[in-house]
Scaffold this active site. Sequence first.
Site, PDB file in Angstrom:
ATOM      1  CG  HIS A  98      -3.254   3.312   2.126  1.00  0.00           C
ATOM      2  ND1 HIS A  98      -3.628   2.841   0.940  1.00  0.00           N
ATOM      3  CD2 HIS A  98      -3.371   1.997   2.941  1.00  0.00           C
ATOM      4  CE1 HIS A  98      -4.154   1.789   0.990  1.00  0.00           C
ATOM      5  NE2 HIS A  98      -3.767   1.033   2.117  1.00  0.00           N
ATOM      6  CG  ASN A 124      -7.025  -0.640   1.386  1.00  0.00           C
ATOM      7  OD1 ASN A 124      -6.368  -0.488   0.512  1.00  0.00           O
ATOM      8  ND2 ASN A 124      -6.594  -1.022   2.553  1.00  0.00           N
ATOM      9  CB  CYS A 136      -0.800   0.058   1.332  1.00  0.00           C
ATOM     10  SG  CYS A 136      -2.050  -1.453   1.211  1.00  0.00           S
TER      11      CYS A 136
HETATM   12  N1  COA Z   1     -18.799  -8.322   8.781  1.00  0.00           N
HETATM   13  C1  COA Z   1     -19.120  -8.824  10.291  1.00  0.00           C
HETATM   14  N2  COA Z   1     -18.202  -9.064  11.311  1.00  0.00           N
HETATM   15  C2  COA Z   1     -17.130  -8.993  10.818  1.00  0.00           C
HETATM   16  C3  COA Z   1     -16.525  -8.752   9.649  1.00  0.00           C
HETATM   17  C4  COA Z   1     -17.376  -8.514   8.684  1.00  0.00           C
HETATM   18  N3  COA Z   1     -17.029  -8.237   7.401  1.00  0.00           N
HETATM   19  N4  COA Z   1     -15.208  -8.759   9.711  1.00  0.00           N
HETATM   20  C5  COA Z   1     -15.059  -9.248  10.947  1.00  0.00           C
HETATM   21  N5  COA Z   1     -16.009  -9.271  11.766  1.00  0.00           N
HETATM   22  C6  COA Z   1     -16.022  -9.389  13.220  1.00  0.00           C
HETATM   23  C7  COA Z   1     -14.807 -10.210  13.821  1.00  0.00           C
HETATM   24  O1  COA Z   1     -14.975 -11.365  13.530  1.00  0.00           O
HETATM   25  C8  COA Z   1     -15.000  -9.738  15.232  1.00  0.00           C
HETATM   26  O2  COA Z   1     -16.005 -10.557  15.915  1.00  0.00           O
HETATM   27  P1  COA Z   1     -15.817 -11.331  17.449  1.00  0.00           P
HETATM   28  O3  COA Z   1     -15.735  -9.952  18.026  1.00  0.00           O
HETATM   29  O4  COA Z   1     -16.942 -12.105  17.590  1.00  0.00           O
HETATM   30  O5  COA Z   1     -14.406 -11.809  17.276  1.00  0.00           O
HETATM   31  C9  COA Z   1     -15.485  -8.437  15.283  1.00  0.00           C
HETATM   32  O6  COA Z   1     -16.143  -8.260  13.851  1.00  0.00           O
HETATM   33  C10 COA Z   1     -14.345  -7.190  15.415  1.00  0.00           C
HETATM   34  O7  COA Z   1     -13.203  -7.933  14.531  1.00  0.00           O
HETATM   35  P2  COA Z   1     -12.086  -6.818  14.467  1.00  0.00           P
HETATM   36  O8  COA Z   1     -11.142  -7.584  13.472  1.00  0.00           O
HETATM   37  O9  COA Z   1     -11.597  -6.631  15.983  1.00  0.00           O
HETATM   38  O10 COA Z   1     -12.598  -5.612  13.828  1.00  0.00           O
HETATM   39  P3  COA Z   1     -11.860  -4.066  13.504  1.00  0.00           P
HETATM   40  O11 COA Z   1     -13.010  -3.236  14.067  1.00  0.00           O
HETATM   41  O12 COA Z   1     -10.409  -4.152  14.150  1.00  0.00           O
HETATM   42  O13 COA Z   1     -11.963  -3.993  12.026  1.00  0.00           O
HETATM   43  C11 COA Z   1     -10.419  -3.999   9.998  1.00  0.00           C
HETATM   44  C12 COA Z   1     -11.024  -4.912  11.094  1.00  0.00           C
HETATM   45  C13 COA Z   1      -9.631  -4.949   9.061  1.00  0.00           C
HETATM   46  C14 COA Z   1     -11.488  -3.339   9.389  1.00  0.00           C
HETATM   47  C15 COA Z   1      -9.650  -2.938  10.872  1.00  0.00           C
HETATM   48  O14 COA Z   1      -8.880  -3.596  11.886  1.00  0.00           O
HETATM   49  C16 COA Z   1      -8.693  -2.364   9.872  1.00  0.00           C
HETATM   50  O15 COA Z   1      -9.002  -1.606   9.154  1.00  0.00           O
HETATM   51  N6  COA Z   1      -7.177  -2.636  10.098  1.00  0.00           N
HETATM   52  C17 COA Z   1      -6.087  -1.811   9.459  1.00  0.00           C
HETATM   53  C18 COA Z   1      -6.280  -2.058   7.943  1.00  0.00           C
HETATM   54  C19 COA Z   1      -5.089  -1.498   7.384  1.00  0.00           C
HETATM   55  O16 COA Z   1      -4.636  -0.408   7.864  1.00  0.00           O
HETATM   56  N7  COA Z   1      -4.260  -1.977   6.478  1.00  0.00           N
HETATM   57  C20 COA Z   1      -2.975  -1.366   5.751  1.00  0.00           C
HETATM   58  C21 COA Z   1      -2.588  -2.036   4.734  1.00  0.00           C
HETATM   59  S1  COA Z   1      -3.840  -2.090   3.567  1.00  0.00           S
END
Ligand code: COA
Length: 327
Positions: free
Chosen positions: A249, A279, A112
């Site tokens: 980004h 993204n 990215c």
């Molecule tokens: N729909 C519904 N629930 C979902 C889901 C979806 N698409 N994806 C994950 N979940 C659930 C998980 O299973 C978890 O459930 P649990 O609490 O029962 O275990 C819950 O939602 C929270 O998951 P979590 O991973 O903690 O969510 P989050 O708030 O951290 O969001 C991302 C996930 C990936 C969106 C976020 O962490 C993120 O954007 N990270 C950084 C990405 C980034 O910067 N990348 C850079 C390089 S590209």
Amino acid sequence: MTRTAVLAGIGSWLPPQLVTNEQLEGRLDTTDAWIRSRTGVHRRYIAPDDMETSDLAVGAGARALKSSGDAHVDTVIVATTTPDRPCPGTAPTVAARLGLGHAAAYDVSAVCTGFLYALASAAGLIASGVSRRALVIGAETFSRIVDPDDRTTSVIFGDGAGAVVLRGGDPDEPGALGPCVLGSDGEGRDLITVAPPGPRAAAGAEPSYFTMQGKRVFWLAVQRMGECAQDVLGQAGWDTADVDHLVSHQANQRITLRLADEIGIPQERSVTNIADVGNTAGASIPLALDQAHAKGTFKTGDRLLLTAFGGGLTWGATALTWPDIAR
Ligand code: COA
């Protein structure tokens, strides 16, 4: 004489297939409400099976060349995580298809952050006199490396491409690129990865897809982009109040807003297009720039701070003033 790289043209290209959150609700255990509130994504574009990263890159590159008013460049750099083939690079194909003769052409692989690494490379080639005009493209078909059945990744990413033309010029003219800061930490390579054998596993082998440790990456992204953005501000001699637009980004809307707070820039000065394209990894910054430019968000002379974070781990930032380019 040392020349500064100056932005002379910009363009972007999106594949034809629009996929809404509602469509994903139909086949994954997810909801539109979760995707919007946790990521900010409403819809994304996906390349059909017969479309490759080079097709997107050619679309964006052609528009950037047209916008620059000069169809010739001597250098083409494509930043991509999803090259058409493991070998050779995608850039020579793109250069040939754009009719750029024997232009130097190579890929940059920094996930990215790839576009900012490519921009810094092109700026260096121009400053050293190796290149006079360069086409820098960020292009991705991330849908090829994401598991369509994995709700934690497939709801976030989209395909697309953005491109800029750089020419040699003076540091005080609109469009001039300012200082660049780049960094990496390979200790974090497993946080964002496609472990072997990858999505194109040999027949009979189980394919592997893109994985990301979302929570760790979230906070590292805010921290690293914040640090290198501050570093660039210091080197440019700009105060946070001088920044008209923060273009980070587009990983997650929550990261974008948190980052603005971290740096001390009002959230409304943050350019965002993640709702409409998701993204798009290495394509995200030039795509966001082009779409904002098309909407008339930037005025000539506005000060922009760009920053990115991605797999590697890699990160980077740069500054530029906005040039007078036709819309
Ligand atoms: N729909 C519904 N629930 C979902 C889901 C979806 N698409 N994806 C994950 N979940 C659930 C998980 O299973 C978890 O459930 P649990 O609490 O029962 O275990 C819950 O939602 C929270 O998951 P979590 O991973 O903690 O969510 P989050 O708030 O951290 O969001 C991302 C996930 C990936 C969106 C976020 O962490 C993120 O954007 N990270 C950084 C990405 C980034 O910067 N990348 C850079 C390089 S590209």
